[in-house]
Design a protein around this motif. Structure first.
Motif, PDB file in Angstrom:
ATOM      1  N   ASN A  19      10.233-120.518 -47.608  1.00 30.69           N
ATOM      2  CA  ASN A  19      11.420-120.942 -48.168  1.00 30.69           C
ATOM      3  C   ASN A  19      12.423-120.712 -47.010  1.00 30.69           C
ATOM      4  O   ASN A  19      12.504-119.665 -46.421  1.00 30.69           O
TER       5      ASN A  19
ATOM      6  N   VAL B 205       5.230-129.959 -45.628  1.00 27.94           N
ATOM      7  CA  VAL B 205       5.913-129.004 -46.200  1.00 27.94           C
ATOM      8  C   VAL B 205       5.390-129.041 -47.768  1.00 27.94           C
ATOM      9  O   VAL B 205       5.560-129.859 -48.570  1.00 27.94           O
TER      10      VAL B 205
ATOM     11  N   SER C  97       7.365-125.485 -51.076  1.00 30.72           N
ATOM     12  CA  SER C  97       8.261-124.765 -50.549  1.00 30.72           C
ATOM     13  C   SER C  97       9.707-125.202 -50.777  1.00 30.72           C
ATOM     14  O   SER C  97       9.748-126.368 -51.158  1.00 30.72           O
ATOM     15  N   LEU C  98      10.626-124.653 -50.371  1.00 30.47           N
ATOM     16  CA  LEU C  98      12.123-124.889 -50.917  1.00 30.47           C
ATOM     17  C   LEU C  98      12.931-124.482 -49.735  1.00 30.47           C
ATOM     18  O   LEU C  98      12.877-123.406 -49.050  1.00 30.47           O
ATOM     19  N   SER C  99      14.036-125.314 -49.553  1.00 31.20           N
ATOM     20  CA  SER C  99      15.241-125.094 -48.750  1.00 31.20           C
ATOM     21  C   SER C  99      14.848-124.836 -47.088  1.00 31.20           C
ATOM     22  O   SER C  99      15.526-124.117 -46.442  1.00 31.20           O
ATOM     23  N   ASN C 100      13.934-125.665 -46.807  1.00 27.94           N
ATOM     24  CA  ASN C 100      13.651-125.882 -45.395  1.00 27.94           C
ATOM     25  C   ASN C 100      14.033-126.963 -44.636  1.00 27.94           C
ATOM     26  O   ASN C 100      14.512-128.016 -45.503  1.00 27.94           O
TER      27      ASN C 100
ATOM     28  N   ILE D 158       6.164-134.027 -47.773  1.00 28.81           N
ATOM     29  CA  ILE D 158       6.722-132.978 -48.501  1.00 28.81           C
ATOM     30  C   ILE D 158       6.063-133.178 -49.830  1.00 28.81           C
ATOM     31  O   ILE D 158       6.235-134.456 -50.580  1.00 28.81           O
TER      32      ILE D 158
ATOM     33  N   SER E  62      14.702-128.960 -52.581  1.00 34.36           N
ATOM     34  CA  SER E  62      15.723-128.723 -51.852  1.00 34.36           C
ATOM     35  C   SER E  62      15.348-128.565 -50.409  1.00 34.36           C
ATOM     36  O   SER E  62      15.992-127.937 -49.515  1.00 34.36           O
ATOM     37  N   ASN E  63      14.527-129.334 -49.691  1.00 37.80           N
ATOM     38  CA  ASN E  63      14.282-129.538 -48.532  1.00 37.80           C
ATOM     39  C   ASN E  63      15.031-130.561 -47.815  1.00 37.80           C
ATOM     40  O   ASN E  63      15.641-131.611 -48.281  1.00 37.80           O
ATOM     41  N   THR E  64      15.423-130.549 -46.506  1.00 39.32           N
ATOM     42  CA  THR E  64      16.144-131.429 -45.789  1.00 39.32           C
ATOM     43  C   THR E  64      15.398-132.184 -44.663  1.00 39.32           C
ATOM     44  O   THR E  64      14.910-131.225 -43.687  1.00 39.32           O
TER      45      THR E  64
ATOM     46  N   THR F 165       8.206-133.892 -55.831  1.00 38.04           N
ATOM     47  CA  THR F 165       9.225-133.129 -55.551  1.00 38.04           C
ATOM     48  C   THR F 165      10.777-133.456 -55.551  1.00 38.04           C
ATOM     49  O   THR F 165      10.909-134.701 -56.041  1.00 38.04           O
TER      50      THR F 165
ATOM     51  N   ASN G  45      15.662-132.907 -52.619  1.00 38.77           N
ATOM     52  CA  ASN G  45      15.722-133.285 -51.242  1.00 38.77           C
ATOM     53  C   ASN G  45      16.457-134.165 -50.644  1.00 38.77           C
ATOM     54  O   ASN G  45      16.935-135.139 -51.316  1.00 38.77           O
TER      55      ASN G  45
END
Length: 412
Positions: free
Chosen positions: A155, A173, A176-179, A196, A201-203, A222, A225
């Motif tokens: 993360n 990904v 996993s989160l916030s990557n 993903i 909350s990945n970007t 997911t 994102n």
């Protein structure tokens, strides 16, 4: 150079206990050495039967100094099993199961300026890597499975400005989160280019994706994102695809030449698809397509000159199609169909002109059509079945059907 696993097993066991603690900043460690201080490598490591080098301390730099770590198809080129603030840089890693592995507990690592090629499972892998690890400005190529993988609750990490090419999956990904995955160039993946799966909350931002064998950017199961300002060209399947993925943002992307829809939502609810351009360098098979996807907002997109419909809704309800342009498509500009009771979509302030079919075609009851413009289409300006709510303010002219609109009232 790779050799069979059985042939190297004895050598692997013999080297497993090797520990190398260099006494100076420059050194020529053996395969399997544990590095515990700042080290600049002065010679290639060839035919390593297991791991190449193993990180053994916090706050150190391993500078490969342009040298190559070469394996026989086993182990890891550079392994870090939990040490923080380590930099791994400036060399080539080839012929391992994994090129670089940042394993559970690693925080604040930098992997940069490496060429990682011809590894089996991953080029660079973060597995339960804690936070603030950065994979920046590497070339990762010819991996049998994943070029770069961020998996297992890894993360808050950054994957930036890498060239990722000729792998099976480009960047993955998972769970996993916030990557942050940004400014990467991903090309010629035989499967998905950026993927993903799970997590949240990945970007994905400002990546360039070209010539993938499957979908270019895929989100599966997911949420939350952001897919923003990416350029996607010539993917074998959908350009950007969401599957069972709610509450994501797909915004400001440029998608051209996809083998399926430029943007596809399947069983994905509550998403925002806004300000995307669906034809920069060539048409997609379709523009924006929603299948069994509800309560999404599709707004201010340019879905022009597609090989079929510009925007299509299939068995999807309570979506808002607002202020889109869907012009010069080979079929209808906007096409809505679905089973009885799957409706309540709002089509408002869209422009549909010069399509080969109808400007807007609504084939199931219960939807609302309001303030749209339809001109110079090859069929009706707007065709809407009985049971469509005419919200008023629709305009049509120059369409092939003399009446211009069916099922709603249009003015010129």
């Amino acid at each position: 150079m790779k050799t069979p696993r059985i042939a190297v097993l004895a050598a692997t066991l013999a080297l497993a206990a090797t520990v190398f603690v260099p006494g100076s900043a420059s050194a020529a460690p053996n395969c399997g050495a544990v590095v515990t201080t700042n080290t600049t490598v002065t010679a290639n490591l060839t035919d390593c039967p297991g791991d190449g080098l193993i990180i053994g301390a916090h706050n150190i730099t391993l500078n490969l100094n342009g040298r190559t770590i070469d394996g026989v198809g086993l182990g890891v080129g550079v392994r870090n099993n939990g040490f923080d603030n380590v930099t791994i840089r400036n060399g080539t890693i080839t012929g391992f199961d994994h090129g670089v592995a940042l394993n559970p507990g690693t925080t604040g690592n930098l992997v940069t300026a490496l060429t990682v090629r011809d590894n089996e499972f991953t080029g660079v892998q973060l597995s339960n890597a804690d936070t603030n690890n950065r994979v920046i400005s590497n070339t990762v190529e010819l991996t049998s499975q994943r070029g770069i993988a961020v998996i297992g609750d890894s993360n808050g990490n950054v994957v930036r400005s890498n060239i990722v090419r000729n792998n099976a999956d480009g960047i993955y990904v998972g769970a996993s989160l916030s990557n942050l995955v940004e400014l990467n160039t991903v090309s010629a993946a035989s499967d998905r280019s950026i993927d993903i799966e799970g997590g949240r909350s990945n970007t994905l931002r400002q990546n360039t994706v070209t010539s993938g064998g499957d979908g270019a950017i895929a989100l599966t199961s997911t949420t939350l994102n952001v897919v923003d300002n990416n350029t996607v060209t010539a993917s074998g399947d959908a350009g950007i695809a969401l599957t069972t993925s709610p509450s994501n943002q797909v915004i400001n992307n440029r998608v051209s030449g996809s083998g399926d829809a430029g943007i596809m939502l399947s069983s994905s609810n509550g998403n925002t698809v806004r300000s995307n351009n669906l034809n920069v360098t060539g048409p997609n098979a379709g523009g924006i397509e929603l299948v069994s996807s509800n309560s999404n907002t599709v707004q201010s997109n340019a879905a022009n000159s597609q090989l079929s419909h510009g925007i299509e809704l299939q068995n999807s309800a309570s979506n808002r199609l607002l202020s889109n342009t869907a012009n010069s498509n080979n079929s209808s500009g906007i096409y809505v169909s679905g089973s009885a009771g799957v409706a309540a979509n709002l089509l408002e302030a869209n422009t549909t002109s010069s399509n080969h079919g109808d400007g807007i075609h609504v084939a199931n009851a219960g939807n609302t059509v309001r303030r749209n413009i339809a001109r110079l289409n090859g069929g009706w300006g707007i065709y809407a079945v009985a049971g469509t709510t005419d919200g008023g303010g629709n305009r049509a002219s120059g369409n092939a059907e003399a009446a211009q609109c069916f099922g709603v009232v249009c003015t010129a």
